[in-house]
Design a protein around this motif. Sequence first.
Motif, PDB file in Angstrom:
ATOM      1  N   VAL A   1       0.821  -1.215   0.000  1.00  0.00           N
ATOM      2  CA  VAL A   1       0.000   0.000   0.000  1.00  0.00           C
ATOM      3  C   VAL A   1       0.851   1.261   0.000  1.00  0.00           C
ATOM      4  CG1 VAL A   1      -1.922  -1.134   1.140  1.00  0.00           C
ATOM      5  CG2 VAL A   1      -0.196  -0.013   2.537  1.00  0.00           C
ATOM      6  N   GLN A   2       2.117   1.150  -0.413  1.00  0.00           N
ATOM      7  CA  GLN A   2       2.947   2.340  -0.522  1.00  0.00           C
ATOM      8  C   GLN A   2       2.388   3.281  -1.584  1.00  0.00           C
ATOM      9  OE1 GLN A   2       7.447   1.332   0.440  1.00  0.00           O
ATOM     10  NE2 GLN A   2       6.617  -0.209  -0.903  1.00  0.00           N
ATOM     11  N   GLU A   3       2.618   4.551  -1.392  1.00  0.00           N
ATOM     12  CA  GLU A   3       1.988   5.557  -2.242  1.00  0.00           C
ATOM     13  C   GLU A   3       2.499   5.515  -3.673  1.00  0.00           C
ATOM     14  OE1 GLU A   3       1.584   9.287  -0.451  1.00  0.00           O
ATOM     15  OE2 GLU A   3       0.316  10.040  -2.065  1.00  0.00           O
ATOM     16  N   LEU A   4       3.805   5.354  -3.857  1.00  0.00           N
ATOM     17  CA  LEU A   4       4.377   5.355  -5.201  1.00  0.00           C
ATOM     18  C   LEU A   4       4.240   3.970  -5.824  1.00  0.00           C
ATOM     19  CD1 LEU A   4       7.618   7.467  -4.654  1.00  0.00           C
ATOM     20  CD2 LEU A   4       5.389   8.217  -5.496  1.00  0.00           C
ATOM     21  N   VAL A   5       3.803   3.945  -7.076  1.00  0.00           N
ATOM     22  CA  VAL A   5       3.558   2.677  -7.767  1.00  0.00           C
ATOM     23  C   VAL A   5       4.828   1.846  -7.838  1.00  0.00           C
ATOM     24  CG1 VAL A   5       2.884   1.665  -9.978  1.00  0.00           C
ATOM     25  CG2 VAL A   5       1.684   3.674  -9.123  1.00  0.00           C
ATOM     26  N   GLU A   6       5.955   2.508  -8.169  1.00  0.00           N
ATOM     27  CA  GLU A   6       7.191   1.753  -8.360  1.00  0.00           C
ATOM     28  C   GLU A   6       7.715   1.136  -7.073  1.00  0.00           C
ATOM     29  OE1 GLU A   6       8.209   6.229  -8.357  1.00  0.00           O
ATOM     30  OE2 GLU A   6       6.653   4.903  -9.143  1.00  0.00           O
ATOM     31  N   ASP A   7       7.260   1.617  -5.924  1.00  0.00           N
ATOM     32  CA  ASP A   7       7.721   1.064  -4.648  1.00  0.00           C
ATOM     33  C   ASP A   7       7.003  -0.223  -4.283  1.00  0.00           C
ATOM     34  OD1 ASP A   7       8.129   4.355  -3.145  1.00  0.00           O
ATOM     35  OD2 ASP A   7       9.541   3.107  -4.259  1.00  0.00           O
ATOM     36  N   ARG A   8       5.810  -0.431  -4.832  1.00  0.00           N
ATOM     37  CA  ARG A   8       5.051  -1.629  -4.473  1.00  0.00           C
ATOM     38  C   ARG A   8       5.632  -2.859  -5.162  1.00  0.00           C
ATOM     39  NH1 ARG A   8      -0.353   1.202  -6.446  1.00  0.00           N
ATOM     40  NH2 ARG A   8      -0.083   3.150  -5.293  1.00  0.00           N
ATOM     41  N   PRO A   9       5.629  -4.005  -4.503  1.00  0.00           N
ATOM     42  CA  PRO A   9       6.164  -5.217  -5.126  1.00  0.00           C
ATOM     43  C   PRO A   9       5.179  -5.812  -6.115  1.00  0.00           C
ATOM     44  CG  PRO A   9       5.302  -5.720  -2.955  1.00  0.00           C
ATOM     45  CD  PRO A   9       5.171  -4.225  -3.121  1.00  0.00           C
ATOM     46  N   MET A  10       5.678  -6.644  -7.020  1.00  0.00           N
ATOM     47  CA  MET A  10       4.815  -7.444  -7.890  1.00  0.00           C
ATOM     48  C   MET A  10       4.266  -8.613  -7.071  1.00  0.00           C
ATOM     49  SD  MET A  10       4.877  -5.945 -10.855  1.00  0.00           S
ATOM     50  CE  MET A  10       4.386  -7.175 -12.053  1.00  0.00           C
ATOM     51  N   MET A  11       3.187  -9.219  -7.552  1.00  0.00           N
ATOM     52  CA  MET A  11       2.585 -10.328  -6.817  1.00  0.00           C
ATOM     53  C   MET A  11       3.513 -11.536  -6.754  1.00  0.00           C
ATOM     54  SD  MET A  11      -0.105  -9.305  -5.418  1.00  0.00           S
ATOM     55  CE  MET A  11      -0.398 -10.904  -4.679  1.00  0.00           C
ATOM     56  N   SER A  12       4.397 -11.693  -7.733  1.00  0.00           N
ATOM     57  CA  SER A  12       5.360 -12.794  -7.657  1.00  0.00           C
ATOM     58  C   SER A  12       6.270 -12.624  -6.454  1.00  0.00           C
ATOM     59  CB  SER A  12       6.187 -12.851  -8.947  1.00  0.00           C
ATOM     60  OG  SER A  12       6.819 -11.605  -9.194  1.00  0.00           O
ATOM     61  N   SER A  13       6.676 -11.378  -6.174  1.00  0.00           N
ATOM     62  CA  SER A  13       7.502 -11.118  -4.990  1.00  0.00           C
ATOM     63  C   SER A  13       6.698 -11.310  -3.717  1.00  0.00           C
ATOM     64  CB  SER A  13       8.059  -9.688  -5.051  1.00  0.00           C
ATOM     65  OG  SER A  13       8.869  -9.506  -6.180  1.00  0.00           O
ATOM     66  N   VAL A  14       5.420 -10.915  -3.746  1.00  0.00           N
ATOM     67  CA  VAL A  14       4.574 -11.088  -2.564  1.00  0.00           C
ATOM     68  C   VAL A  14       4.434 -12.558  -2.222  1.00  0.00           C
ATOM     69  CG1 VAL A  14       2.234 -10.793  -1.655  1.00  0.00           C
ATOM     70  CG2 VAL A  14       3.310  -8.937  -2.932  1.00  0.00           C
ATOM     71  N   VAL A  15       4.176 -13.390  -3.232  1.00  0.00           N
ATOM     72  CA  VAL A  15       4.044 -14.834  -2.998  1.00  0.00           C
ATOM     73  C   VAL A  15       5.343 -15.407  -2.450  1.00  0.00           C
ATOM     74  CG1 VAL A  15       3.702 -17.060  -4.143  1.00  0.00           C
ATOM     75  CG2 VAL A  15       2.237 -15.125  -4.733  1.00  0.00           C
ATOM     76  N   LEU A  16       6.475 -14.934  -2.975  1.00  0.00           N
ATOM     77  CA  LEU A  16       7.772 -15.399  -2.492  1.00  0.00           C
ATOM     78  C   LEU A  16       7.985 -14.997  -1.038  1.00  0.00           C
ATOM     79  CD1 LEU A  16      10.561 -16.648  -3.005  1.00  0.00           C
ATOM     80  CD2 LEU A  16      11.319 -14.418  -3.830  1.00  0.00           C
ATOM     81  N   MET A  17       7.654 -13.742  -0.688  1.00  0.00           N
ATOM     82  CA  MET A  17       7.844 -13.271   0.687  1.00  0.00           C
ATOM     83  C   MET A  17       6.926 -13.994   1.659  1.00  0.00           C
ATOM     84  SD  MET A  17       8.545  -9.147   0.289  1.00  0.00           S
ATOM     85  CE  MET A  17       7.164  -8.789  -0.785  1.00  0.00           C
ATOM     86  N   LEU A  18       5.694 -14.293   1.212  1.00  0.00           N
ATOM     87  CA  LEU A  18       4.772 -15.014   2.083  1.00  0.00           C
ATOM     88  C   LEU A  18       5.205 -16.456   2.309  1.00  0.00           C
ATOM     89  CD1 LEU A  18       1.313 -13.789   0.716  1.00  0.00           C
ATOM     90  CD2 LEU A  18       2.246 -13.309   2.977  1.00  0.00           C
ATOM     91  N   GLY A  19       5.843 -17.043   1.311  1.00  0.00           N
ATOM     92  CA  GLY A  19       6.140 -18.467   1.374  1.00  0.00           C
ATOM     93  C   GLY A  19       7.485 -18.818   1.942  1.00  0.00           C
ATOM     94  N   SER A  20       8.326 -17.817   2.197  1.00  0.00           N
ATOM     95  CA  SER A  20       9.666 -18.138   2.672  1.00  0.00           C
ATOM     96  C   SER A  20      10.101 -17.146   3.737  1.00  0.00           C
ATOM     97  CB  SER A  20      10.665 -18.123   1.504  1.00  0.00           C
ATOM     98  OG  SER A  20      11.972 -18.324   1.975  1.00  0.00           O
ATOM     99  N   GLU A  21      10.495 -17.655   4.887  1.00  0.00           N
ATOM    100  CA  GLU A  21      10.986 -16.792   5.955  1.00  0.00           C
ATOM    101  C   GLU A  21      12.407 -16.321   5.689  1.00  0.00           C
ATOM    102  OE1 GLU A  21      10.649 -18.552   9.770  1.00  0.00           O
ATOM    103  OE2 GLU A  21       8.460 -18.686   9.734  1.00  0.00           O
ATOM    104  N   GLY A  22      13.095 -16.948   4.722  1.00  0.00           N
ATOM    105  CA  GLY A  22      14.465 -16.564   4.442  1.00  0.00           C
ATOM    106  C   GLY A  22      14.596 -15.353   3.551  1.00  0.00           C
ATOM    107  N   VAL A  23      13.501 -14.907   2.961  1.00  0.00           N
ATOM    108  CA  VAL A  23      13.559 -13.769   2.046  1.00  0.00           C
ATOM    109  C   VAL A  23      13.536 -12.476   2.844  1.00  0.00           C
ATOM    110  CG1 VAL A  23      12.383 -12.567   0.166  1.00  0.00           C
ATOM    111  CG2 VAL A  23      12.461 -15.063   0.200  1.00  0.00           C
ATOM    112  N   LEU A  24      14.499 -11.607   2.558  1.00  0.00           N
ATOM    113  CA  LEU A  24      14.567 -10.318   3.238  1.00  0.00           C
ATOM    114  C   LEU A  24      13.486  -9.396   2.696  1.00  0.00           C
ATOM    115  CD1 LEU A  24      16.165  -8.516   5.247  1.00  0.00           C
ATOM    116  CD2 LEU A  24      17.493  -7.737   3.277  1.00  0.00           C
ATOM    117  N   ILE A  25      12.697  -8.814   3.587  1.00  0.00           N
ATOM    118  CA  ILE A  25      11.607  -7.932   3.185  1.00  0.00           C
ATOM    119  C   ILE A  25      12.045  -6.485   3.387  1.00  0.00           C
ATOM    120  CG2 ILE A  25       9.185  -7.333   3.556  1.00  0.00           C
ATOM    121  CD1 ILE A  25       8.732 -10.092   4.673  1.00  0.00           C
TER     122      ILE A  25
END
Length: 880
Positions: free
Chosen positions: A815-839
């Motif tokens: 929900v960041q204001e700038l479009v380019e700052d928001r992640p793609m859904m592929s990154s979201v799925v990766l972040m949700l599925g792995s605790e090793g990914v740095l957010i």
Amino acid sequence: MKGVVQKIYHNSYTFSFFVVIVLFHRVLSISVSTLSSSETLTISSNRTLVSRGGVFELGFFKPSERSRWYLGIWYKQVTEKTYAWVANRDNPLTNSTGALEIYRNNLVLLDQLNKTVWTTNLPSGDAKSPLTAELLANGNFVLRNSSDNNDDPSEFLWQSFDFPTDTLLPGMKLGYDFKTERNRFLTSWAAEDDPTSGDFTFKLNFTRKPPEFLLLMNQDWIIHRGGPRFGIPAMQGSDYTVYNFTENNEEIAFSFLTTNHSIYSRLIMRDSKLMEFTWIPPSSAWKPSVDSVFKHICDLYLTCGGPNTYCDENTSPICNCITGYVPKNDTAWAERDERLGLSSGCVRKELNCQGQHRFFQLNNTKLPDTKTATVDRRIDMNTCKERCLSDCNCTSFAFGTAGLGCVTWTGDLVDIRTYNEGGNVLYVKVSADDDADSSSGEKSDRTGKIIGLTIGGFSVMLTLIVIFFCFWKRRDKQAKADATPIVANQVLMNEVVLPRKKRNLFGEEDEVKDLKLPLMEFEAVVAATQHFSDVNKVGKGGFGIVYKGRLSDGQEIAVKRLSEMSAQGTDEFMTEVTLIARLQHVNLVKLLGCCIYEGEKMLIYEYLENLSLDSHLFDEARSCLLNWQMRFDIISGIARGLLYLHQDSRFRIIHRDLKASNILLDKDMTPKISDFGMARIFGRDETEANTRKVVGTYGYMSPEYAMNGTFSMKSDVFSFGVLLLEIISGKRSRSFRDSDSNLNLLGYVKFKITFLLFDLYFNNNNKKILNQVWRNWSEDQGLEIVDTAVIVDSSSPTFRPREILRCLQIGLLCVQELVEDRPMMSSVVLMLGSEGVLIPQPKQPGYCVASGSSLDTQSKQRDDGAWTVNQFTNSIIDAR
């Protein structure tokens, strides 16, 4: 007297010259591109080096007010401060006392105690002549003998191009230099305002044959693999750049050049993303010319888990066994869409080494991991093929011009994906009598002709039978209608009299049939819903009413009866019928059919026993049943469904109305995205679009869409972020207000968890920190961050505070204001599925509107809290 006057005049001239020098010292100094052995560059002097042409500037900088000092290179003419190289990224200066100078035959950076914090680290020895450091026009900072006036890299004693940070400039090289034994690679920043080396690196593994570029996390965990010779379609050049891969006895390197020197281009690592940005004067901002080299879920290393599988974004599920192979574990393979990366893969069908073999051709492919590959560039295609056929251990081969040569694999094939276009051809060895289709053209023409004639004849017969049946059915219905009294030609439904005459909304019946969507009889729908009884009404939205029904065979259905009064009902109906009928995913609602009558348009869906998400989330009694595990599974399911719409389906689809009431839950609480009436189809090369009519629901719309009518995949990401925060907090975004701080849900959550996330990252596995998190939640006087229904269940194993905090952070990124700052859904799925990914740390959320705003007032008008099976909220505002 004359002497006195001359002295006064002389002193005045000297004083004026001194004033000019003082006033314009900075201006005069910044035009210099070199640093001699007798000069020093200090922080306090504000002096910088500017390249010839004025594109690049070198000096000291602070990324933020709280940062330390660094020596670096940035673009001088670009308004947005953009750093291309940092010298002392892992050893910053602690205060504003620092100096860069040439000492003997090295460049050295000294701190306030005259200790060396960075140096070019060249071997000691006597220099042939005085040395000069120069910032070249291409952004390369070099050290060379003062007598050398050319830009030949072989004459440089040292150059910054050999030590990239997170940015690749035109002319720089990534890869291995055999003479210097140096592997040049990119490393991300630790944070947006912290140049310290981050967790992600992009480097060449030159020990593999052929060599491959790998994107690594923490130096050893492979996130993405580029394929042999960097064979990624996205990295084959753009409108302004030409890419080049060199492999010889001196080096293995990737580089690029710009075709227009007035345009600036750079390849940069942002966490796990590798992106290309372009700046075209007189623009004030960088534009992504390559959004992300690795942007699809199929780009993740071992997406499909085990060996001998390939990932295809155009299939559902996206993981497939290679032709000639079968699943190793049928149960695990059946769940592969839910458990990406965890399947046991596929095994080869029985293959007799002494038998006859052929090759199945897998086109547009990222070739397998080359750990088990060998390469021979001396032979041709036919010799390569015969070599693999004669070797019992050879499982596949590939052949490519432009330096790839003959590549053969033995054993399992790992990490394969297909592209829509580009890539290589992989020839997989299979048995000659394997019944799989082959695109290699090795089947006989006679067999093909026989099969073609058989299929063609059968198709003609089937078409004639269907035409005859439809004609007979229509004549039979017409005869029944003629024999029925006029009074019986009408059916009473909720005091509305509707004629039975059928009218095709699309103009021609064949157009409906082309959708391959069953046309359900009107009488069957009436009977299933008990004449649209109010007892069966389960929801109402802006486009009509939803009824529960049961067909004669016992199947339960949900019927969305579109309102005749809605001006957009027809458009919405057309969109939903033509779109969702072609989509198949476990996290998308299934459309069973439609019914079209004069003045009536109805959609028939599968009935989902647990209705919509908002009926549970915002209901005090039902929300208590949603523990954290259930909420997390719902979040993950929605993310996978949205990723399918954006990247994995046949079309790129923007939903535009993602909200809690449009998430349906089946008997197992599996979430399914519904209501595609407002969705838009994007081309594969489209990134955003504009509309004059903004449709959607306040509180879920992204700022750029609500205010300017601009929508993209990132608009859906924003809506997903709002929905994620609602699931965690149990509060509606549109209706929530914090009376003390005057913040809406997004602003409040951002405020409350900032310090919690800091503790989480710097005190991992510390029970005291988790207790502190719990104490802060339980002692809050206003609205708590996490739904009380989840906190009450804190003693349960399903309550995982660290996971909740990760999800909160992911929601804030979305929900960041700038479009380019928001992640793609592929990154979201990766972040949700792995605790090793740095957010990454989130920035300010968009649309934090104060309670007195007009927009907020309007949004409350429809916040009735009603739950539905398929609820539509149609808000139309003029784009500014």
